[in-house]
Design a protein around this motif. Sequence first.
Motif, PDB file in Angstrom:
ATOM      1  N   LYS A  31       0.911  -1.005   0.194  1.00 33.62           N
ATOM      2  CA  LYS A  31      -0.338   0.013   0.203  1.00 33.62           C
ATOM      3  C   LYS A  31       0.794   1.320   0.117  1.00 33.62           C
ATOM      4  O   LYS A  31       0.784   1.902  -0.711  1.00 33.62           O
ATOM      5  N   SER A  32       2.262   1.083   0.484  1.00 32.77           N
ATOM      6  CA  SER A  32       2.757   2.060   0.638  1.00 32.77           C
ATOM      7  C   SER A  32       4.243   1.620   0.588  1.00 32.77           C
ATOM      8  O   SER A  32       4.964   0.746  -0.105  1.00 32.77           O
ATOM      9  N   LEU A  33       5.173   2.593   0.259  1.00 29.83           N
ATOM     10  CA  LEU A  33       6.278   2.193  -0.519  1.00 29.83           C
ATOM     11  C   LEU A  33       7.855   2.689   1.097  1.00 29.83           C
ATOM     12  O   LEU A  33       6.866   3.020   2.232  1.00 29.83           O
ATOM     13  N   CYS A  79       0.453 -22.252 -14.978  1.00 33.66           N
ATOM     14  CA  CYS A  79       0.453 -21.535 -16.165  1.00 33.66           C
ATOM     15  C   CYS A  79       0.008 -20.087 -15.611  1.00 33.66           C
ATOM     16  O   CYS A  79       0.194 -18.918 -16.537  1.00 33.66           O
ATOM     17  N   GLU A  80       0.512 -20.343 -14.582  1.00 32.52           N
ATOM     18  CA  GLU A  80      -0.282 -18.830 -14.113  1.00 32.52           C
ATOM     19  C   GLU A  80       1.184 -18.101 -13.124  1.00 32.52           C
ATOM     20  O   GLU A  80       1.966 -18.453 -13.281  1.00 32.52           O
ATOM     21  N   ASN A  81       1.014 -16.778 -13.399  1.00 35.99           N
ATOM     22  CA  ASN A  81       2.260 -16.021 -12.862  1.00 35.99           C
ATOM     23  C   ASN A  81       1.674 -15.140 -11.448  1.00 35.99           C
ATOM     24  O   ASN A  81       0.697 -15.393 -11.048  1.00 35.99           O
ATOM     25  N   LEU A  82       3.025 -14.693 -11.230  1.00 33.79           N
ATOM     26  CA  LEU A  82       2.618 -13.718  -9.468  1.00 33.79           C
ATOM     27  C   LEU A  82       2.578 -12.123  -9.297  1.00 33.79           C
ATOM     28  O   LEU A  82       3.829 -12.173 -10.128  1.00 33.79           O
ATOM     29  N   ASP A  83       1.518 -11.492  -9.932  1.00 37.11           N
ATOM     30  CA  ASP A  83       1.747 -10.932 -10.044  1.00 37.11           C
ATOM     31  C   ASP A  83       2.152  -9.416  -8.275  1.00 37.11           C
ATOM     32  O   ASP A  83       1.210 -10.065  -7.471  1.00 37.11           O
ATOM     33  N   TYR A  84       2.914  -8.164  -8.556  1.00 35.83           N
ATOM     34  CA  TYR A  84       2.898  -7.518  -7.719  1.00 35.83           C
ATOM     35  C   TYR A  84       2.821  -5.731  -7.826  1.00 35.83           C
ATOM     36  O   TYR A  84       2.931  -5.788  -8.798  1.00 35.83           O
ATOM     37  N   GLY A  85       2.470  -5.775  -7.057  1.00 34.45           N
ATOM     38  CA  GLY A  85       1.202  -3.879  -6.960  1.00 34.45           C
ATOM     39  C   GLY A  85       2.926  -3.374  -5.577  1.00 34.45           C
ATOM     40  O   GLY A  85       2.792  -3.621  -5.053  1.00 34.45           O
ATOM     41  N   LEU A  86       3.828  -2.883  -6.727  1.00 26.76           N
ATOM     42  CA  LEU A  86       5.166  -2.132  -5.936  1.00 26.76           C
ATOM     43  C   LEU A  86       5.143  -0.907  -6.289  1.00 26.76           C
ATOM     44  O   LEU A  86       3.922   0.087  -6.807  1.00 26.76           O
ATOM     45  N   TRP A  87       6.195  -0.244  -5.515  1.00 26.12           N
ATOM     46  CA  TRP A  87       6.353   1.396  -6.209  1.00 26.12           C
ATOM     47  C   TRP A  87       7.836   1.677  -6.420  1.00 26.12           C
ATOM     48  O   TRP A  87       8.474   0.939  -6.161  1.00 26.12           O
ATOM     49  N   VAL A  88       7.917   2.748  -7.676  1.00 25.22           N
ATOM     50  CA  VAL A  88       9.238   3.046  -8.228  1.00 25.22           C
ATOM     51  C   VAL A  88       9.314   4.809  -7.802  1.00 25.22           C
ATOM     52  O   VAL A  88       8.472   5.301  -7.890  1.00 25.22           O
ATOM     53  N   SER A  89      11.153   5.141  -7.184  1.00 30.42           N
ATOM     54  CA  SER A  89      11.048   6.955  -7.565  1.00 30.42           C
ATOM     55  C   SER A  89      11.125   7.157  -9.243  1.00 30.42           C
ATOM     56  O   SER A  89      11.573   6.232 -10.106  1.00 30.42           O
ATOM     57  N   LEU A  90      10.745   8.175  -9.322  1.00 26.00           N
ATOM     58  CA  LEU A  90      10.676   8.270 -10.611  1.00 26.00           C
ATOM     59  C   LEU A  90      11.850   9.497 -10.939  1.00 26.00           C
ATOM     60  O   LEU A  90      11.152  10.948  -9.160  1.00 26.00           O
ATOM     61  N   THR A 109       4.887   5.354 -22.661  1.00 24.93           N
ATOM     62  CA  THR A 109       6.059   5.869 -22.617  1.00 24.93           C
ATOM     63  C   THR A 109       6.799   4.863 -21.951  1.00 24.93           C
ATOM     64  O   THR A 109       6.367   3.753 -20.813  1.00 24.93           O
ATOM     65  N   GLY A 110       8.328   5.155 -21.877  1.00 25.14           N
ATOM     66  CA  GLY A 110       8.608   4.482 -20.990  1.00 25.14           C
ATOM     67  C   GLY A 110       9.658   5.490 -20.167  1.00 25.14           C
ATOM     68  O   GLY A 110      10.101   6.528 -20.192  1.00 25.14           O
ATOM     69  N   TYR A 111       9.852   4.924 -18.544  1.00 24.53           N
ATOM     70  CA  TYR A 111      10.875   5.721 -17.648  1.00 24.53           C
ATOM     71  C   TYR A 111      12.212   5.041 -17.057  1.00 24.53           C
ATOM     72  O   TYR A 111      11.925   3.636 -17.466  1.00 24.53           O
ATOM     73  N   PHE A 112      13.016   5.522 -16.521  1.00 20.46           N
ATOM     74  CA  PHE A 112      13.739   4.787 -15.658  1.00 20.46           C
ATOM     75  C   PHE A 112      13.450   5.006 -14.142  1.00 20.46           C
ATOM     76  O   PHE A 112      12.878   6.366 -13.773  1.00 20.46           O
ATOM     77  N   GLY A 113      13.507   4.126 -13.396  1.00 20.15           N
ATOM     78  CA  GLY A 113      12.587   4.298 -12.127  1.00 20.15           C
ATOM     79  C   GLY A 113      13.995   3.338 -11.006  1.00 20.15           C
ATOM     80  O   GLY A 113      14.692   2.516 -11.593  1.00 20.15           O
ATOM     81  N   TRP A 114      13.817   2.982  -9.793  1.00 23.17           N
ATOM     82  CA  TRP A 114      14.513   2.711  -8.357  1.00 23.17           C
ATOM     83  C   TRP A 114      13.184   1.827  -8.051  1.00 23.17           C
ATOM     84  O   TRP A 114      12.539   3.032  -7.856  1.00 23.17           O
ATOM     85  N   LEU A 115      13.018   0.658  -7.756  1.00 25.89           N
ATOM     86  CA  LEU A 115      12.077  -0.140  -6.955  1.00 25.89           C
ATOM     87  C   LEU A 115      12.189   0.714  -5.217  1.00 25.89           C
ATOM     88  O   LEU A 115      13.110   0.511  -5.071  1.00 25.89           O
ATOM     89  N   CYS A 116      11.020   0.869  -4.929  1.00 27.54           N
ATOM     90  CA  CYS A 116      11.940   0.899  -3.181  1.00 27.54           C
ATOM     91  C   CYS A 116      10.489   0.295  -2.055  1.00 27.54           C
ATOM     92  O   CYS A 116       9.766   1.500  -1.489  1.00 27.54           O
ATOM     93  N   ILE A 128      16.639  -1.279  -6.470  1.00 24.95           N
ATOM     94  CA  ILE A 128      17.181  -2.117  -7.247  1.00 24.95           C
ATOM     95  C   ILE A 128      16.815  -0.969  -8.966  1.00 24.95           C
ATOM     96  O   ILE A 128      15.738  -0.838  -9.670  1.00 24.95           O
ATOM     97  N   PRO A 129      18.058  -0.849 -10.233  1.00 22.39           N
ATOM     98  CA  PRO A 129      17.274  -0.100 -11.730  1.00 22.39           C
ATOM     99  C   PRO A 129      16.236  -0.807 -12.192  1.00 22.39           C
ATOM    100  O   PRO A 129      16.304  -1.903 -12.467  1.00 22.39           O
TER     101      PRO A 129
END
Length: 178
Positions: A31-33, A79-90, A109-116, A128-129
């Motif tokens: 829910k938050s970073l 056949c399933e994948n595991l989904d995450y809801g995460l936050w990144v800094s921009l 579009t695309g951006y560069f971010g860091w996992l938070c 993590i970039p």
Amino acid sequence: MFWKRKKRETAEFKCPECGKVHSEWPALTFKSLANYDFLSDKEKTELGKLDSDFCEIHYEDQIHRFVRVTLTQKVNDTCENLDYGLWVSLSEKSYSDYKSNFDNEKHETGYFGWLCNIIPEYRDTMSIPCNVMTKTGNNRPEIFPHQDFDHPFVKDYYDGITKVEAEKRINEMLKNVG
């Protein structure tokens, strides 16, 4: 235990938030970073602005900006994948572009971010970039960790994890929510 098996091997879980039984794997969401979580309650009130998709932390000399994203983890033996809801800094420029196009259903579009977020199954996953890719239809952006970054989380992202490991992660997160 939130899982039970049926003969056709469909996993079910009871959601601790809504109380309903679901037959698909839940997304493992934050829910938050971590950057926000590390703040004291007073700092959250004075410095932080958090909603379901955006977060800003206003320090005296700078503003840190974050957005909510998704990540899809390959699970090798199902056949399933595991989904995450995460936050990144921009960066300020990327954050402003994303925020100004937030309601634009055609914005890609695309951006560069860091996992938070700190993902419990790994040692520190902060900074993590990642490539952050927006999607049409106002879906949350998806992140792709940089493959050349040496970290177990990145290795597992590209190599996949087992179904047993995915279920362990889901059960652990549900146990901590409930």
